[in-house]
Design a protein around this motif. Structure first.
Motif, PDB file in Angstrom:
ATOM      1  N   PRO A  20      66.227  13.897  22.492  1.00  0.00           N
ATOM      2  CA  PRO A  20      67.350  14.356  22.133  1.00  0.00           C
ATOM      3  C   PRO A  20      67.876  15.417  23.276  1.00  0.00           C
ATOM      4  O   PRO A  20      69.182  15.542  23.638  1.00  0.00           O
ATOM      5  N   GLN A  21      67.010  16.212  23.984  1.00  0.00           N
ATOM      6  CA  GLN A  21      67.563  17.109  24.978  1.00  0.00           C
ATOM      7  C   GLN A  21      67.766  16.497  26.140  1.00  0.00           C
ATOM      8  O   GLN A  21      67.875  17.385  27.223  1.00  0.00           O
ATOM      9  N   GLY A  22      67.538  15.388  26.375  1.00  0.00           N
ATOM     10  CA  GLY A  22      67.653  14.613  27.996  1.00  0.00           C
ATOM     11  C   GLY A  22      66.298  14.863  28.805  1.00  0.00           C
ATOM     12  O   GLY A  22      65.171  15.105  28.236  1.00  0.00           O
ATOM     13  N   LEU A  23      66.745  14.804  30.006  1.00  0.00           N
ATOM     14  CA  LEU A  23      65.581  15.000  31.098  1.00  0.00           C
ATOM     15  C   LEU A  23      66.232  15.763  32.011  1.00  0.00           C
ATOM     16  O   LEU A  23      67.177  15.141  32.845  1.00  0.00           O
ATOM     17  N   SER A  24      65.680  16.909  32.643  1.00  0.00           N
ATOM     18  CA  SER A  24      65.970  17.509  34.093  1.00  0.00           C
ATOM     19  C   SER A  24      65.407  17.038  35.080  1.00  0.00           C
ATOM     20  O   SER A  24      64.070  16.662  35.029  1.00  0.00           O
ATOM     21  N   ALA A  45      69.867  16.730  38.907  1.00  0.00           N
ATOM     22  CA  ALA A  45      70.552  15.849  37.965  1.00  0.00           C
ATOM     23  C   ALA A  45      69.822  16.113  36.715  1.00  0.00           C
ATOM     24  O   ALA A  45      68.718  16.668  36.434  1.00  0.00           O
ATOM     25  N   VAL A  46      70.604  15.554  35.647  1.00  0.00           N
ATOM     26  CA  VAL A  46      70.116  15.364  34.319  1.00  0.00           C
ATOM     27  C   VAL A  46      70.503  14.120  33.768  1.00  0.00           C
ATOM     28  O   VAL A  46      71.552  13.603  34.279  1.00  0.00           O
ATOM     29  N   VAL A  47      69.647  13.606  33.061  1.00  0.00           N
ATOM     30  CA  VAL A  47      69.765  12.259  32.069  1.00  0.00           C
ATOM     31  C   VAL A  47      70.062  12.838  30.829  1.00  0.00           C
ATOM     32  O   VAL A  47      69.197  13.513  30.251  1.00  0.00           O
ATOM     33  N   GLU A  48      71.233  12.623  30.348  1.00  0.00           N
ATOM     34  CA  GLU A  48      71.627  13.194  28.660  1.00  0.00           C
ATOM     35  C   GLU A  48      72.301  12.045  28.091  1.00  0.00           C
ATOM     36  O   GLU A  48      72.724  10.956  28.636  1.00  0.00           O
ATOM     37  N   SER A  49      72.134  12.554  26.919  1.00  0.00           N
ATOM     38  CA  SER A  49      72.932  11.443  25.796  1.00  0.00           C
ATOM     39  C   SER A  49      74.517  11.438  25.929  1.00  0.00           C
ATOM     40  O   SER A  49      75.084  12.506  26.331  1.00  0.00           O
ATOM     41  N   CYS A  50      75.062  10.483  25.738  1.00  0.00           N
ATOM     42  CA  CYS A  50      76.589  10.189  25.682  1.00  0.00           C
ATOM     43  C   CYS A  50      76.996   9.165  24.631  1.00  0.00           C
ATOM     44  O   CYS A  50      76.145   8.445  24.084  1.00  0.00           O
ATOM     45  N   GLU A  51      78.093   9.098  24.246  1.00  0.00           N
ATOM     46  CA  GLU A  51      78.720   8.399  23.354  1.00  0.00           C
ATOM     47  C   GLU A  51      79.283   7.080  24.265  1.00  0.00           C
ATOM     48  O   GLU A  51      79.925   7.320  25.025  1.00  0.00           O
ATOM     49  N   GLN A  52      78.815   5.783  23.693  1.00  0.00           N
ATOM     50  CA  GLN A  52      79.356   4.617  24.180  1.00  0.00           C
ATOM     51  C   GLN A  52      79.860   3.803  23.162  1.00  0.00           C
ATOM     52  O   GLN A  52      79.363   2.738  22.467  1.00  0.00           O
ATOM     53  N   GLY A  53      81.501   3.909  23.032  1.00  0.00           N
ATOM     54  CA  GLY A  53      82.151   3.231  21.960  1.00  0.00           C
ATOM     55  C   GLY A  53      81.557   3.875  20.682  1.00  0.00           C
ATOM     56  O   GLY A  53      81.519   5.124  20.373  1.00  0.00           O
ATOM     57  N   ASP A  54      80.867   2.835  19.896  1.00  0.00           N
ATOM     58  CA  ASP A  54      80.016   3.448  18.593  1.00  0.00           C
ATOM     59  C   ASP A  54      78.804   3.709  18.500  1.00  0.00           C
ATOM     60  O   ASP A  54      78.332   4.484  17.773  1.00  0.00           O
ATOM     61  N   ALA A  55      78.089   3.279  19.723  1.00  0.00           N
ATOM     62  CA  ALA A  55      76.666   3.464  19.690  1.00  0.00           C
ATOM     63  C   ALA A  55      76.321   4.617  20.825  1.00  0.00           C
ATOM     64  O   ALA A  55      77.103   4.763  21.894  1.00  0.00           O
ATOM     65  N   PRO A  56      75.349   5.099  20.605  1.00  0.00           N
ATOM     66  CA  PRO A  56      74.788   6.436  21.712  1.00  0.00           C
ATOM     67  C   PRO A  56      74.129   5.703  22.830  1.00  0.00           C
ATOM     68  O   PRO A  56      73.927   4.570  22.697  1.00  0.00           O
ATOM     69  N   GLY A  57      74.459   6.210  23.954  1.00  0.00           N
ATOM     70  CA  GLY A  57      73.935   5.995  25.160  1.00  0.00           C
ATOM     71  C   GLY A  57      73.217   6.859  25.983  1.00  0.00           C
ATOM     72  O   GLY A  57      73.251   8.110  25.426  1.00  0.00           O
ATOM     73  N   TRP A  58      73.123   6.717  27.368  1.00  0.00           N
ATOM     74  CA  TRP A  58      72.552   7.738  28.192  1.00  0.00           C
ATOM     75  C   TRP A  58      73.332   7.800  29.517  1.00  0.00           C
ATOM     76  O   TRP A  58      73.960   6.742  29.888  1.00  0.00           O
ATOM     77  N   GLN A  59      73.608   8.874  30.178  1.00  0.00           N
ATOM     78  CA  GLN A  59      74.226   8.966  31.333  1.00  0.00           C
ATOM     79  C   GLN A  59      73.539   9.814  32.201  1.00  0.00           C
ATOM     80  O   GLN A  59      72.695  10.859  31.741  1.00  0.00           O
ATOM     81  N   VAL A  60      73.759   9.438  33.462  1.00  0.00           N
ATOM     82  CA  VAL A  60      73.076  10.618  34.415  1.00  0.00           C
ATOM     83  C   VAL A  60      74.246  11.440  35.097  1.00  0.00           C
ATOM     84  O   VAL A  60      75.299  10.916  35.363  1.00  0.00           O
ATOM     85  N   ARG A  61      73.888  12.713  35.335  1.00  0.00           N
ATOM     86  CA  ARG A  61      75.030  13.625  35.640  1.00  0.00           C
ATOM     87  C   ARG A  61      74.357  14.374  37.127  1.00  0.00           C
ATOM     88  O   ARG A  61      73.398  14.987  36.791  1.00  0.00           O
ATOM     89  N   ASP A  62      74.891  14.283  38.148  1.00  0.00           N
ATOM     90  CA  ASP A  62      74.822  15.116  39.083  1.00  0.00           C
ATOM     91  C   ASP A  62      74.909  16.629  39.108  1.00  0.00           C
ATOM     92  O   ASP A  62      75.858  17.021  38.499  1.00  0.00           O
ATOM     93  N   LEU A  63      74.157  17.643  39.185  1.00  0.00           N
ATOM     94  CA  LEU A  63      74.355  19.022  39.125  1.00  0.00           C
ATOM     95  C   LEU A  63      74.972  19.622  40.518  1.00  0.00           C
ATOM     96  O   LEU A  63      74.229  20.515  40.747  1.00  0.00           O
ATOM     97  N   ASP A  64      75.884  19.115  41.279  1.00  0.00           N
ATOM     98  CA  ASP A  64      76.423  19.759  42.405  1.00  0.00           C
ATOM     99  C   ASP A  64      75.142  19.562  43.483  1.00  0.00           C
ATOM    100  O   ASP A  64      75.029  20.740  44.181  1.00  0.00           O
ATOM    101  N   SER A  65      74.367  18.681  43.497  1.00  0.00           N
ATOM    102  CA  SER A  65      73.217  18.661  44.497  1.00  0.00           C
ATOM    103  C   SER A  65      73.692  18.539  45.981  1.00  0.00           C
ATOM    104  O   SER A  65      74.741  18.013  46.158  1.00  0.00           O
ATOM    105  N   THR A  66      72.883  19.015  46.739  1.00  0.00           N
ATOM    106  CA  THR A  66      73.100  18.972  48.200  1.00  0.00           C
ATOM    107  C   THR A  66      73.225  17.632  48.627  1.00  0.00           C
ATOM    108  O   THR A  66      74.117  16.962  49.294  1.00  0.00           O
ATOM    109  N   ASN A  67      72.359  16.784  48.604  1.00  0.00           N
ATOM    110  CA  ASN A  67      72.160  15.406  48.870  1.00  0.00           C
ATOM    111  C   ASN A  67      72.661  14.290  47.938  1.00  0.00           C
ATOM    112  O   ASN A  67      72.374  13.136  48.016  1.00  0.00           O
ATOM    113  N   HIS A  68      73.308  14.826  46.607  1.00  0.00           N
ATOM    114  CA  HIS A  68      73.907  13.777  45.666  1.00  0.00           C
ATOM    115  C   HIS A  68      72.933  12.881  44.821  1.00  0.00           C
ATOM    116  O   HIS A  68      71.713  12.814  45.199  1.00  0.00           O
TER     117      HIS A  68
END
Length: 130
Positions: A20-24, A45-68
């Motif tokens: 539930p807390q995702g992954l850093s 970056a972090v991999v965190e839960s997100c909503e995909q319509g009705d179902a839960p899903g996962w997304q990756v979010r860049d944390l303003d990293s230097t090399n993206h």
């Protein structure tokens, strides 16, 4: 269950279950996935839960990293993940694996004419086309 696998040469060398807390992900030792690579930011970056319509899903979010952060060869700030997506941070390749997405297509085990040899194919492959 969803996991992120650390890949080297096409082989998973480590698996990280997504809770539930995702992954850093980053170079700092306090991350869930520690990447010893000078191209990776301390908090990359972090991999965190997100909503995909009705179902839960996962997304990756860049944390303003230097090399993206890159998903399937494309630079992303935030990206919803699908089964088998490739996430690259620095020179590290990670693979997102979601068993719920992977098991959508049902396969049927079939016996071949060769004794002891079996194969699979999609369950609806035998249906005649109209």
């Amino acid at each position: 269950m969803a996991v992120v696998a650390h890949m080297e040469g096409g082989i998973a060398v480590a698996r990280f279950e997504l809770g539930p807390q995702g992954l850093s992900i980053g170079r700092s030792p306090d991350n869930d996935v520690v990447v010893d690579d000078p191209l990776v930011s301390k908090a990359h970056a972090v991999v965190e839960s997100c909503e995909q319509g009705d179902a839960p899903g996962w997304q990756v979010r860049d944390l303003d990293s230097t090399n993206h952060t890159w998903v399937n060869g494309t630079r992303v700030a935030t990206q919803v993940l699908q089964h088998n997506d490739e996430i690259v941070v620095g020179m590290c390749e990670l693979r997102f694996l979601d068993e719920s997405q992977a098991l959508e297509a049902t396969q049927e085990v079939r016996k071949s004419w060769i004794p002891g040899v079996y194969y699979t194919r999609p369950k609806d492959e035998d249906k005649p086309q109209e």
